[in-house]
Design a protein around this motif. Structure first.
Motif, mmCIF file in Angstrom:
data_model
loop_
_atom_site.group_PDB
_atom_site.id
_atom_site.type_symbol
_atom_site.label_atom_id
_atom_site.label_comp_id
_atom_site.label_asym_id
_atom_site.label_seq_id
_atom_site.Cartn_x
_atom_site.Cartn_y
_atom_site.Cartn_z
ATOM 1 N N SER A 202 16.298 -15.546 23.858
ATOM 2 C CA SER A 202 17.379 -15.247 24.799
ATOM 3 C C SER A 202 18.346 -14.185 24.301
ATOM 4 O O SER A 202 19.245 -13.772 25.034
ATOM 5 N N LEU A 203 18.188 -13.714 23.069
ATOM 6 C CA LEU A 203 19.116 -12.723 22.520
ATOM 7 C C LEU A 203 19.080 -11.445 23.367
ATOM 8 O O LEU A 203 18.028 -10.854 23.563
ATOM 9 N N ALA A 204 20.239 -11.050 23.877
ATOM 10 C CA ALA A 204 20.389 -9.833 24.689
ATOM 11 C C ALA A 204 19.518 -9.858 25.942
ATOM 12 O O ALA A 204 19.171 -8.811 26.486
ATOM 13 N N ALA A 205 19.207 -11.051 26.437
ATOM 14 C CA ALA A 205 18.277 -11.166 27.571
ATOM 15 C C ALA A 205 18.781 -10.447 28.807
ATOM 16 O O ALA A 205 18.008 -9.808 29.523
ATOM 17 N N THR A 269 20.841 -6.115 16.666
ATOM 18 C CA THR A 269 20.615 -7.544 16.868
ATOM 19 C C THR A 269 21.581 -8.406 16.067
ATOM 20 O O THR A 269 21.932 -9.509 16.491
ATOM 21 N N ASN A 270 22.039 -7.926 14.927
ATOM 22 C CA ASN A 270 22.998 -8.703 14.141
ATOM 23 C C ASN A 270 24.345 -8.779 14.857
ATOM 24 O O ASN A 270 24.943 -9.859 14.981
ATOM 25 N N LEU A 275 28.224 -11.648 18.520
ATOM 26 C CA LEU A 275 28.905 -11.728 19.808
ATOM 27 C C LEU A 275 28.476 -12.978 20.572
ATOM 28 O O LEU A 275 29.325 -13.711 21.109
ATOM 29 N N GLU A 276 27.183 -13.225 20.643
ATOM 30 C CA GLU A 276 26.700 -14.377 21.401
ATOM 31 C C GLU A 276 27.150 -15.688 20.766
ATOM 32 O O GLU A 276 27.466 -16.654 21.473
ATOM 33 N N LYS A 277 27.182 -15.735 19.446
ATOM 34 C CA LYS A 277 27.631 -16.946 18.755
ATOM 35 C C LYS A 277 29.093 -17.244 19.089
ATOM 36 O O LYS A 277 29.446 -18.395 19.400
ATOM 37 N N ALA A 278 29.938 -16.228 19.037
ATOM 38 C CA ALA A 278 31.363 -16.423 19.331
ATOM 39 C C ALA A 278 31.583 -16.780 20.801
ATOM 40 O O ALA A 278 32.418 -17.628 21.131
ATOM 41 N N VAL A 304 26.617 1.432 23.030
ATOM 42 C CA VAL A 304 26.795 -0.015 23.198
ATOM 43 C C VAL A 304 26.071 -0.721 22.056
ATOM 44 O O VAL A 304 24.852 -0.664 21.952
ATOM 45 N N LEU A 305 26.835 -1.395 21.200
ATOM 46 C CA LEU A 305 26.279 -2.075 20.035
ATOM 47 C C LEU A 305 25.852 -3.510 20.355
ATOM 48 O O LEU A 305 24.994 -4.068 19.674
ATOM 49 N N ALA A 306 26.474 -4.098 21.358
ATOM 50 C CA ALA A 306 26.112 -5.455 21.785
ATOM 51 C C ALA A 306 26.683 -5.678 23.177
ATOM 52 O O ALA A 306 27.730 -5.139 23.529
ATOM 53 N N MET A 307 25.973 -6.500 23.951
ATOM 54 C CA MET A 307 26.436 -6.860 25.297
ATOM 55 C C MET A 307 25.820 -8.214 25.628
ATOM 56 O O MET A 307 24.614 -8.395 25.519
ATOM 57 N N ALA A 308 26.672 -9.164 26.000
ATOM 58 C CA ALA A 308 26.162 -10.523 26.201
ATOM 59 C C ALA A 308 26.824 -11.192 27.392
ATOM 60 O O ALA A 308 27.980 -10.915 27.706
ATOM 61 N N THR A 309 26.062 -12.068 28.025
ATOM 62 C CA THR A 309 26.565 -12.932 29.095
ATOM 63 C C THR A 309 26.184 -14.368 28.749
ATOM 64 O O THR A 309 25.060 -14.630 28.334
ATOM 65 N N ASN A 310 27.113 -15.255 28.891
ATOM 66 C CA ASN A 310 26.843 -16.669 28.616
ATOM 67 C C ASN A 310 27.245 -17.487 29.837
ATOM 68 O O ASN A 310 28.378 -17.363 30.318
ATOM 69 N N TYR A 311 26.328 -18.298 30.424
ATOM 70 C CA TYR A 311 25.024 -18.596 29.885
ATOM 71 C C TYR A 311 24.010 -17.523 30.296
ATOM 72 O O TYR A 311 24.179 -16.845 31.293
ATOM 73 N N SER A 312 22.928 -17.468 29.492
ATOM 74 C CA SER A 312 21.901 -16.466 29.721
ATOM 75 C C SER A 312 20.589 -17.173 30.054
ATOM 76 O O SER A 312 20.593 -18.227 30.678
ATOM 77 N N TYR A 313 19.465 -16.620 29.636
ATOM 78 C CA TYR A 313 18.154 -17.220 29.886
ATOM 79 C C TYR A 313 17.163 -16.661 28.882
ATOM 80 O O TYR A 313 17.468 -15.711 28.144
#
Length: 782
Positions: A202-205, A269-270, A275-278, A304-313
């Motif tokens: 699901s990382l960066a899904a 990915t790191n 970002l996703e953990k926080a 863009v170094l990271a971009m996340a949405t929670n919840y994801s899939y």
């Protein structure tokens, strides 16, 4: 007398026969002309269809890599297992005949060698019944299906293509082929096909997206770069006889497949993981009803170094519902046998559309006080205000045309303030006055300049368009509300892109997810360089804004992304969702945007938590800690190490070293060198045990050393420090022989008070480090 035809009658018959022949000949000529000339293309195509067979050679889809060439998406060969029941049963039923034939061959063999060969084949050949039994014992277990299901699938002997299992690994396909060969069977075969795998799950899904069942990209980068990733399928064209069997060497033409290009991202990915953990921690604590999202960018380049949405899939299984409420609802409907109902279909489709959506670019929100950096920088650039001008709070302000006054978030009057004070206090009346000095024409000019009235141009599908008013549509009331971010709706990617322009020297950059595209031969197809759209504000104004935003963090450390040893700039935002709840009392969006180092920005983080339900809703309470945690992880990872002032160094928490098995004197010297006190228990000369160990505690704390096995470990009950200031809480814990460690946020403001602690009342060893969380109770900044 014989009646014979006359000459006239003969001529008449001859004429009719001749005409008939002419018509037939004419029609024949016309048909030949029509087929060979007018419809030649049609009949040539039909002939080719009958005489030529075409086999598609599927192109391999390109791979998606992160910035360090970690695989995020790749294609691998899997197999579809199918049966030709007609052929399968023909081979099974023929086993008894084969045995009878072998027996005759043994009996009539001319030589001993032939007899041995036929005897060996006979001994290894199973009867029809035994072959069927072996097949039904072996195949279901290998394919992971029941024997009844397998038997049902092969029962219809007329079926010539019957899928038994899709997406089978090569090891399974090899076992099937070996079994069929060993038993002299045909009719179960394995066709190679391609499947898309996402090794990071699901990382960066929501950025990467996924493909459909035919391998076409339908979301995220998979969709945006589908043409490049997909490649071009090849073909092999061969001649065939009337039965469709290939005729060797008669005619064959090959068109090689062109494999898809691979894309390399700016995503790390790191950093994505940090970002996703926080974000996950914030979601678990604050329970947002409309999810949360975050973006990490390089403000100087737009990468863009990271971009996340929670919840994801998980794109490996995109149809799995990840929203717990929706999943529970679907389960209820399944139990009730209502899977064919409209409610079931609508619930599932809605859940899919939400979990697949990239909230950071596809959903609009009211930015709230984070937007004040736009209003402030625009007014400075236009010389509508100076850094020395003052603006009065009064907790509210009347605006012509408004039914009621606009209120400040604080019930305490901020009084007269400069731009710096107004930004630190996040004072709404002050920014309404700044917006009035700027005026609607120039205010809208900078909305456009900062890219808030247009798409950012990010290389992802589904970017939403902002909702703003033009200058001629903007009333004084609209201008007032928009001045502090409460009326216009934008996307998070627009906000962080505009914010980056405020701090990077004034340059509006195009945010970019992809760094380069490389073909299957390793050649660079396209290299994406940073794109500067325009300069919005001057370097001087940008430098002033960096200083102002750094002071915001330093002056109110407890409610901002303050980190000892780093120069951080930032601004919180709390907006009311007035378009959903006109009363403005229930639905909020909490956000925060921080950057570092403040004097030379290299990373910027935006976090947005949509409608938190955990009791807290201010951006400083909900989103700021997420930014802090991300920066705590990202800055050292990027090689940006902390630099402490003498004052910070004196207050800096220290890691307790392991001094076990040192002599008492060595241990004492080691610990006291770190400004920690030592208490020795026992009469031995060597440290056998210590408390605490492996933790970080405040300077001035105490370490207890045990030097023998006979002295009992001292224990104490943890006192209740809830509501105490940091200094008072430390003193209380130390008076009990305990150490204190904080969570790093909300602990340096004079208004910070300790929150409830789950260690209160527990019995622990003396010297134990008790983690205490603090929050700024002065009233959180919007």
């Amino acid at each position: 007398m014989i009646d014979r035809p006359s000459e006239r009658m003969k001529r008449r018959v001859l004429i009719w026969i001749t005409l008939l022949i002419l018509v037939v000949v004419g029609y024949t000529i016309w048909c030949i002309y029509k087929v060979s000339i007018l419809e030649s293309a049609k009949w040539q195509a039909l002939a080719n269809y009958q005489q030529l067979t075409s086999t598609t050679v599927t192109a391999s889809r390109g791979t998606i890599y992160d910035s360090h060439e970690q695989v995020l998406a790749q294609s691998a060969t899997v197999y579809t297992v199918y049966s030709d029941n007609n052929m399968l049963w023909e081979h099974i039923d023929g086993k008894d005949d084969e045995i009878a034939s072998l027996k005759k061959a043994v009996a009539s063999a001319d030589t001993e060698k032939e007899r041995e060969e036929f005897t060996e084949r006979l001994s290894s050949t199973l009867s029809t019944a035994d072959t069927e039994k072996a097949l039904k014992n072996f195949m279901p277990k290998l394919l992971g299906i029941s024997e009844a299901e397998f038997s049902s699938k092969i029962s219809d002997r007329k079926l010539m293509y019957n899928i038994l299992k899709k997406e089978v690994e090569k090891s399974v396909a090899d076992k099937i082929e070996d079994f069929m060969t060993e038993h002299g069977l045909d009719g179960i075969r394995c066709d190679p096909t391609s499947k898309r795998f996402y090794p990071q799950n699901s990382l960066a899904a929501n950025v990467i997206g996924h493909t459909d069942y035919e391998g076409r990209g339908i979301y995220g980068l998979e969709a945006y770069y589908d043409d490049q990733l997909a490649g071009i399928d090849g073909r092999i064209i061969t001649a065939a006889d009337k039965y469709g069997t290939e005729i060797p060497y008669k005619y064959k033409q090959s068109y090689e497949a062109q494999d898809g290009d691979s894309i390399y991202l700016n995503i790390d990915t790191n950093i994505q993981y940090y970002l996703e953990k926080a974000l996950q921690s914030a979601v678990e604590t604050h329970l947002p009803s409309e999810r949360a999202c975050g973006i990490v960018m390089d403000p100087m380049t737009g990468r863009v170094l990271a971009m996340a949405t929670n919840y994801s899939y998980d794109p490996n299984d995109p149809s799995a519902i990840t929203d717990p409420e929706a999943a529970a609802k679907l389960k209820e409907l399944e139990i009730a046998g209502r899977t064919d109902s409209k409610e079931y279909s609508d619930t599932r489709l809605t859940a899919w559309s939400i979990q697949w959506k990239n909230k950071a670019i596809s959903e609009l929100y009211f930015p709230g006080s984070v937007f004040k950096v736009i209003t402030g920088s625009s007014a400075l650039e236009e010389n509508a205000i100076t850094l020395e001008d003052t603006f009065y709070c009064g907790t509210q302000i009347n605006v012509q045309g408004a039914e009621e006054p606009f209120h400040c978030w604080s019930t305490v009057d901020h009084g007269s303030q400069t731009l710096q004070d107004a930004m630190t206090n996040s004072c709404n009346p002050a920014f309404i006055q700044i917006g009035q000095k700027l005026g609607s024409e120039k205010f809208y000019k900078y909305l456009r300049g900062y890219g808030l009235t247009d798409y950012t141009g990010i290389d992802l599908p589904g970017e939403a368009m902002s909702i703003t008013r033009t200058a001629d549509q903007m009333t004084l009331v609209d201008l007032a509300a928009e001045s502090f971010g409460q009326s216009n709706k934008i996307t998070p990617i627009q906000m962080i892109t505009a914010y980056s322009a405020v701090i990077n020297g004034g340059y509006l950059m195009t945010p970019q997810v992809v760094d380069k595209i490389i073909d299957c031969n390793g050649n660079i197809v396209k290299d994406f360089e940073p794109v500067v759209k325009r300069q919005v504000i001057s370097e001087e104004v940008s430098a002033s804004m960096r200083t102002i935003l750094e002071n915001v963090v330093n002056d109110q450390q407890g409610s901002n992304a303050y980190i000892q040893g780093y120069r951080i700039g930032g601004k919180s935002g709390t907006s009311q969702k007035l378009d959903i709840d006109p009363t403005g009392q229930k639905d909020y969006v909490a956000s925060y945007c921080a950057f570092a180092p403040a004097n030379d920005p290299q990373v910027i983080v935006l976090v947005m938590v949509d409608d938190p339900q955990g009791g807290e809703f201010y951006g400083s309470q909900v989103a700021a800690p997420v930014c802090t945690q991300v920066l705590l992880d990202v800055l050292p990872y990027m090689g940006l190490l902390p630099e402490y002032s003498d004052e910070e160094l004196a207050q800096l928490a220290v890691a307790v070293p392991n001094v076990e098995y040192m002599t008492v004197d060595e241990a004492r010297n080691t610990i006291e060198a770190l400004s920690l006190s030592v208490e020795v228990e026992g009469s031995g000369d060597t440290v056998l045990k210590q408390s605490p160990l492996g933790v970080t505690i405040e300077r001035g704390g105490q370490v207890v050393l045990y030097t023998d096995n006979t002295t009992p470990e001292r224990t104490v009950t943890v006192p209740d420090v809830e509501g105490m200031s940091k200094e008072y809480a430390r003193q209380v814990l130390q008076s009990y022989g305990l150490n204190m460690t904080t969570n790093g946020t909300g602990s340096d403001s004079e208004y910070s008070l300790a929150e409830a602690n789950n260690m209160t009342g527990r019995t622990v060893p003396v010297g134990t480090a008790i983690t205490v969380s603090f929050s700024d109770q002065s009233v959180a900044t919007w």
